[in-house]
Design a protein around this motif. Structure first.
Motif, mmCIF file in Angstrom:
data_model
loop_
_atom_site.group_PDB
_atom_site.id
_atom_site.type_symbol
_atom_site.label_atom_id
_atom_site.label_comp_id
_atom_site.label_asym_id
_atom_site.label_seq_id
_atom_site.Cartn_x
_atom_site.Cartn_y
_atom_site.Cartn_z
ATOM 1 N N GLU A 1 -6.311 1.507 6.403
ATOM 2 C CA GLU A 1 -5.490 2.601 5.871
ATOM 3 C C GLU A 1 -5.981 3.024 4.481
ATOM 4 O OE1 GLU A 1 -0.780 3.691 5.110
ATOM 5 O OE2 GLU A 1 -1.426 1.594 5.111
ATOM 6 N N ILE B 1 -7.552 6.693 3.385
ATOM 7 C CA ILE B 1 -6.978 7.488 2.288
ATOM 8 C C ILE B 1 -8.068 7.892 1.299
ATOM 9 C CG2 ILE B 1 -5.456 7.387 0.269
ATOM 10 C CD1 ILE B 1 -3.587 5.601 1.996
ATOM 11 N N SER C 1 -6.503 13.434 7.300
ATOM 12 C CA SER C 1 -6.764 12.521 8.411
ATOM 13 C C SER C 1 -5.625 12.590 9.417
ATOM 14 C CB SER C 1 -6.892 11.079 7.890
ATOM 15 O OG SER C 1 -6.819 10.151 8.962
ATOM 16 N N LEU D 1 -3.928 9.175 9.801
ATOM 17 C CA LEU D 1 -2.955 8.795 8.781
ATOM 18 C C LEU D 1 -1.593 9.453 9.014
ATOM 19 C CD1 LEU D 1 -5.120 8.840 5.537
ATOM 20 C CD2 LEU D 1 -4.119 6.837 6.642
ATOM 21 N N TRP E 1 0.180 7.005 11.258
ATOM 22 C CA TRP E 1 -0.302 5.655 10.975
ATOM 23 C C TRP E 1 0.633 4.561 11.484
ATOM 24 C CZ3 TRP E 1 -4.791 3.889 10.599
ATOM 25 C CH2 TRP E 1 -5.002 2.568 10.184
#
Length: 393
Positions: free
Chosen positions: A139, A143, A153, A156, A159
């Protein structure tokens, strides 16, 4: 009469199942079939089925001739590496890249020369504590990577869904996780799905401080070796026209959108033809809109997020080393230094254990990177304020 929409690619690779409508999946490249255990022979589906993202090398087979099928070629292409005839990643690289094969292997050797690198693939067994640590690392990498690209993304955005999904899939051998370590620290994490000996690379990211080392190529190479050692027949990269996919893939294929409805029903025929017309128009509009979208994305990438600027001198042989204070560039307040140090390692072919960093002038943010036989001077312009507020170095 209802309309059922099926993302065929998603069903195969992410759910590891064949839609109940089909009796089997046929691979025309090797003339093999995969039977559908959920298929109920003799049952006719009275819905209009809109089945999209059907790859040409994994064709669904209906268990009856009681259906009409209409097909639309979709805009996106898919990318895959078919491993027939190769017994190692090295053999595939030699075949695919010819004279450039040495460059691929050189990237791996350079990475391993500069750092204490190890690789581990989790497939069928991973502890929850390990899993959580690697997913948190992934993660953070995503980022940083997408902030660097000034992009969003999609992974994300969902997530929590993905974090809850993969733990059980890995332990059930429906998914796997490749982790590349520098010492004990993950520098690349890759999540993959598996469908009957076919690996689909789903979500990957890497520590951008190691950007010089082409970790994407290292990842593909290591996964190809794993696939061949574990009786996998292909490495699937999915849709999306990206340069690395074109470079590595030996099978670039089309996706189809299939409209399937029962014969002999006027209502089904009307609804099926309406669905076919809608899908055709949608593909036409998408082709036009996608060009504009690509142009928009290109403009965004021309305006990346402002990063720390530096003036880097050429690498030179060690002679007179000026006075300075040695610092630990692994400490949090010096994270802005890591990429520059790692770039120096790459160019000088030095191991990180042999490198030290001197701070020459705190106010001007001037540093000297020193290896066994070479050194490099670097001055940073827009260093974060916290470095200025340190009481001591």
């Amino acid at each position: 009469m209802k309309t059922v929409r099926i993302d065929y690619f998603f069903e195969l690779f992410e759910k590891n199942s064949i839609p109940k409508l089909f009796s089997k999946v046929h691979d025309p490249k090797n003339e093999k079939t995969i039977e559908n255990p959920d298929f109920n022979k003799g049952t006719i589906d009275n819905a209009v089925n809109s089945v999209f993202f059907v790859p040409d090398y994994l064709q669904p087979v209906l268990g009856s001739d009681s259906y009409t099928i209409k097909k639309i070629e979709q805009f996106f292409k898919g990318y895959a590496i078919v491993l027939d005839g190769h017994d190692s990643a090295d053999a595939y690289v030699k075949h695919r890249f010819r004279s450039n094969a040495k460059g691929i292997r050189r990237r791996i050797k350079r990475l391993e020369a500069c750092f204490q690198i190890s690789y581990q693939t989790f497939y069928g067994n991973i502890e929850k504590e390990q899993y959580d640590f690697f997913m948190d690392s992934l993660e953070k990498m995503l980022i940083r990577r997408f902030k660097q690209r000034n992009d969003t993304s999609q992974s994300l955005l969902r997530w929590e869904y993905y974090k809850n999904l993969y733990f059980s899939l890995i332990n059930e051998k429906k998914a796997s996780m490749l982790v590349i370590f520098d010492r004990n620290q993950p520098i690349l994490v890759s999540l993959n799905h598996h469908f009957h000996g076919r690996l689909f690379s789903a979500i990957s990211s890497y520590d951008i401080d190691y950007g010089k080392y082409s970790l994407g190529s290292v990842e593909i190479y290591k996964k190809l070796d794993w696939c061949l050692a574990n009786d996998h027949v292909s490495y699937e990269m999915g849709m999306g026209d990206l340069s690395y996919k074109r470079e590595w893939s030996n099978h670039i294929y089309n996706f189809e959108h299939q409209i399937i409805y029962p014969k002999g029903s006027v209502l089904a025929s009307i609804k099926g033809n309406i669905e076919f017309l809608k899908a055709t128009i949608k593909e036409f509009i998408f082709k036009i809109a996608y060009v504009r979208y690509k142009n928009y994305k290109a403009k965004r990438k021309k305006n990346p997020i402002l990063s720390i600027k530096s003036e880097v001198s050429p690498i030179e042989a060690i002679n007179n080393v000026p006075d300075g204070v040695q610092i630990d560039f692994n400490k949090e307040q010096y994270t802005f230094l890591r990429k520059t140090v790692y770039d120096f390692l790459y160019a000088a072919i030095e191991n990180v254990s042999n490198v030290s960093v001197l701070q020459l002038n705190k106010q001007e943010h001037s540093f000297l990177i020193i290896g066994k036989s070479k050194m490099q001077h670097v001055v940073f312009e827009n260093v974060p304020d916290k470095i200025d507020n340190l009481n001591s170095v």
